[in-house]
Design a protein around this motif. Structure first.
Motif, PDB file in Angstrom:
ATOM      1  N   ASP A  49       0.850  -1.192   0.000  1.00  0.00           N
ATOM      2  CA  ASP A  49       0.000   0.000   0.000  1.00  0.00           C
ATOM      3  C   ASP A  49       0.884   1.239   0.000  1.00  0.00           C
ATOM      4  N   ILE A  50       0.463   2.253  -0.735  1.00  0.00           N
ATOM      5  CA  ILE A  50       1.205   3.512  -0.766  1.00  0.00           C
ATOM      6  C   ILE A  50       0.241   4.665  -0.524  1.00  0.00           C
ATOM      7  N   SER A  51       0.803   5.806  -0.136  1.00  0.00           N
ATOM      8  CA  SER A  51      -0.013   6.992   0.132  1.00  0.00           C
ATOM      9  C   SER A  51      -0.400   7.675  -1.169  1.00  0.00           C
ATOM     10  N   THR A  52      -1.545   8.355  -1.149  1.00  0.00           N
ATOM     11  CA  THR A  52      -1.952   9.158  -2.301  1.00  0.00           C
ATOM     12  C   THR A  52      -1.030  10.372  -2.393  1.00  0.00           C
ATOM     13  N   GLY A  53      -0.738  10.789  -3.616  1.00  0.00           N
ATOM     14  CA  GLY A  53       0.188  11.888  -3.826  1.00  0.00           C
ATOM     15  C   GLY A  53       1.615  11.371  -3.874  1.00  0.00           C
ATOM     16  N   ALA A  54       2.561  12.267  -3.702  1.00  0.00           N
ATOM     17  CA  ALA A  54       3.973  11.881  -3.758  1.00  0.00           C
ATOM     18  C   ALA A  54       4.395  11.305  -2.410  1.00  0.00           C
ATOM     19  N   SER A  55       5.097  10.196  -2.449  1.00  0.00           N
ATOM     20  CA  SER A  55       5.611   9.638  -1.204  1.00  0.00           C
ATOM     21  C   SER A  55       6.859   8.828  -1.480  1.00  0.00           C
ATOM     22  N   THR A  56       7.629   8.618  -0.428  1.00  0.00           N
ATOM     23  CA  THR A  56       8.837   7.811  -0.503  1.00  0.00           C
ATOM     24  C   THR A  56       8.529   6.467   0.131  1.00  0.00           C
ATOM     25  N   VAL A  57       8.867   5.396  -0.571  1.00  0.00           N
ATOM     26  CA  VAL A  57       8.528   4.040  -0.145  1.00  0.00           C
ATOM     27  C   VAL A  57       9.811   3.231  -0.026  1.00  0.00           C
ATOM     28  N   ILE A  58       9.958   2.495   1.075  1.00  0.00           N
ATOM     29  CA  ILE A  58      11.090   1.586   1.230  1.00  0.00           C
ATOM     30  C   ILE A  58      10.557   0.157   1.140  1.00  0.00           C
ATOM     31  N   VAL A  59      11.060  -0.597   0.157  1.00  0.00           N
ATOM     32  CA  VAL A  59      10.661  -1.989  -0.028  1.00  0.00           C
ATOM     33  C   VAL A  59      11.797  -2.849   0.507  1.00  0.00           C
ATOM     34  N   GLU A  60      11.478  -3.672   1.521  1.00  0.00           N
ATOM     35  CA  GLU A  60      12.508  -4.487   2.170  1.00  0.00           C
ATOM     36  C   GLU A  60      12.290  -5.964   1.870  1.00  0.00           C
ATOM     37  N   GLY A  61      13.243  -6.791   2.288  1.00  0.00           N
ATOM     38  CA  GLY A  61      13.114  -8.235   2.121  1.00  0.00           C
ATOM     39  C   GLY A  61      13.456  -8.712   0.718  1.00  0.00           C
ATOM     40  N   LEU A  62      14.251  -7.937  -0.017  1.00  0.00           N
ATOM     41  CA  LEU A  62      14.648  -8.321  -1.365  1.00  0.00           C
ATOM     42  C   LEU A  62      15.914  -9.193  -1.314  1.00  0.00           C
ATOM     43  N   ASN A  63      16.163  -9.918  -2.382  1.00  0.00           N
ATOM     44  CA  ASN A  63      17.353 -10.770  -2.453  1.00  0.00           C
ATOM     45  C   ASN A  63      18.535  -9.995  -3.026  1.00  0.00           C
ATOM     46  N   PRO A  64      19.739 -10.191  -2.452  1.00  0.00           N
ATOM     47  CA  PRO A  64      20.923  -9.494  -2.966  1.00  0.00           C
ATOM     48  C   PRO A  64      21.229  -9.902  -4.408  1.00  0.00           C
ATOM     49  N   GLY A  65      21.774  -8.971  -5.178  1.00  0.00           N
ATOM     50  CA  GLY A  65      22.220  -9.268  -6.528  1.00  0.00           C
ATOM     51  C   GLY A  65      21.107  -9.729  -7.451  1.00  0.00           C
ATOM     52  N   SER A  66      19.897  -9.248  -7.237  1.00  0.00           N
ATOM     53  CA  SER A  66      18.741  -9.681  -8.026  1.00  0.00           C
ATOM     54  C   SER A  66      18.125  -8.495  -8.765  1.00  0.00           C
ATOM     55  N   THR A  67      17.331  -8.800  -9.776  1.00  0.00           N
ATOM     56  CA  THR A  67      16.633  -7.780 -10.554  1.00  0.00           C
ATOM     57  C   THR A  67      15.156  -7.811 -10.191  1.00  0.00           C
ATOM     58  N   TYR A  68      14.590  -6.643  -9.924  1.00  0.00           N
ATOM     59  CA  TYR A  68      13.175  -6.525  -9.567  1.00  0.00           C
ATOM     60  C   TYR A  68      12.477  -5.560 -10.507  1.00  0.00           C
ATOM     61  N   ASN A  69      11.200  -5.813 -10.744  1.00  0.00           N
ATOM     62  CA  ASN A  69      10.340  -4.927 -11.520  1.00  0.00           C
ATOM     63  C   ASN A  69       9.329  -4.311 -10.559  1.00  0.00           C
ATOM     64  N   PHE A  70       9.126  -3.003 -10.667  1.00  0.00           N
ATOM     65  CA  PHE A  70       8.165  -2.273  -9.843  1.00  0.00           C
ATOM     66  C   PHE A  70       7.204  -1.523 -10.757  1.00  0.00           C
ATOM     67  N   ARG A  71       5.934  -1.448 -10.363  1.00  0.00           N
ATOM     68  CA  ARG A  71       4.957  -0.644 -11.100  1.00  0.00           C
ATOM     69  C   ARG A  71       3.810  -0.292 -10.166  1.00  0.00           C
ATOM     70  N   LEU A  72       3.114   0.786 -10.493  1.00  0.00           N
ATOM     71  CA  LEU A  72       1.906   1.138  -9.760  1.00  0.00           C
ATOM     72  C   LEU A  72       0.728   0.425 -10.407  1.00  0.00           C
ATOM     73  N   ALA A  73      -0.259   0.086  -9.612  1.00  0.00           N
ATOM     74  CA  ALA A  73      -1.452  -0.587 -10.121  1.00  0.00           C
ATOM     75  C   ALA A  73      -2.682   0.006  -9.455  1.00  0.00           C
ATOM     76  N   HIS A  74      -3.750   0.083 -10.237  1.00  0.00           N
ATOM     77  CA  HIS A  74      -5.032   0.577  -9.726  1.00  0.00           C
ATOM     78  C   HIS A  74      -6.109  -0.240 -10.408  1.00  0.00           C
ATOM     79  N   ASN A  75      -6.816  -1.066  -9.647  1.00  0.00           N
ATOM     80  CA  ASN A  75      -7.774  -2.017 -10.201  1.00  0.00           C
ATOM     81  C   ASN A  75      -7.038  -2.885 -11.235  1.00  0.00           C
ATOM     82  N   ASP A  76      -7.464  -2.882 -12.485  1.00  0.00           N
ATOM     83  CA  ASP A  76      -6.789  -3.697 -13.495  1.00  0.00           C
ATOM     84  C   ASP A  76      -5.853  -2.890 -14.379  1.00  0.00           C
ATOM     85  N   ASP A  77      -5.601  -1.644 -14.016  1.00  0.00           N
ATOM     86  CA  ASP A  77      -4.727  -0.794 -14.815  1.00  0.00           C
ATOM     87  C   ASP A  77      -3.336  -0.779 -14.177  1.00  0.00           C
ATOM     88  N   HIS A  78      -2.306  -0.740 -15.020  1.00  0.00           N
ATOM     89  CA  HIS A  78      -0.932  -0.752 -14.520  1.00  0.00           C
ATOM     90  C   HIS A  78      -0.131   0.361 -15.162  1.00  0.00           C
TER      91      HIS A  78
END
Length: 95
Positions: A49-78
């Protein structure tokens, strides 16, 4: 109000071996951040979950030396994807 296709790509700020810090801009209340480790499918994505408007988010629990994809989603739109590589495991020798 919310307009389809108006989601912005998350912006990369920094990362460590197991976390990344992103800036997000959500247009509406129920926008979430979706993320997955490459090459997983988006059906396996984790969400945050993220805040409405501009915000800074820290995503933890990731694996070292790995590639991740991030995107915002709203209902079925990405929004557009951001690709982030976490740092590899390093160890330092003191001399």
């Amino acid at each position: 109000g919310y307009r389809a296709g108006g989601m912005k790509k998350p912006e990369w700020i920094s990362c460590t071996e197991t976390s990344t810090t992103l800036r997000t801009h959500a247009e509406s209340d129920d926008t979430i951040l979706e993320y997955k480790e490459y090459p997983e499918e988006w059906t396996a994505a984790r969400t945050m979950d993220i805040s409405t408007g501009a915000s800074t988010v820290i995503v933890e629990g990731l694996n070292p030396g790995s590639t991740y994809n991030f995107r915002l989603a709203h209902n079925d739109d990405h929004g557009p994807e951001l690709i982030v590589d976490t740092q590899g495991s390093f160890f330092y020798l003191s001399v």
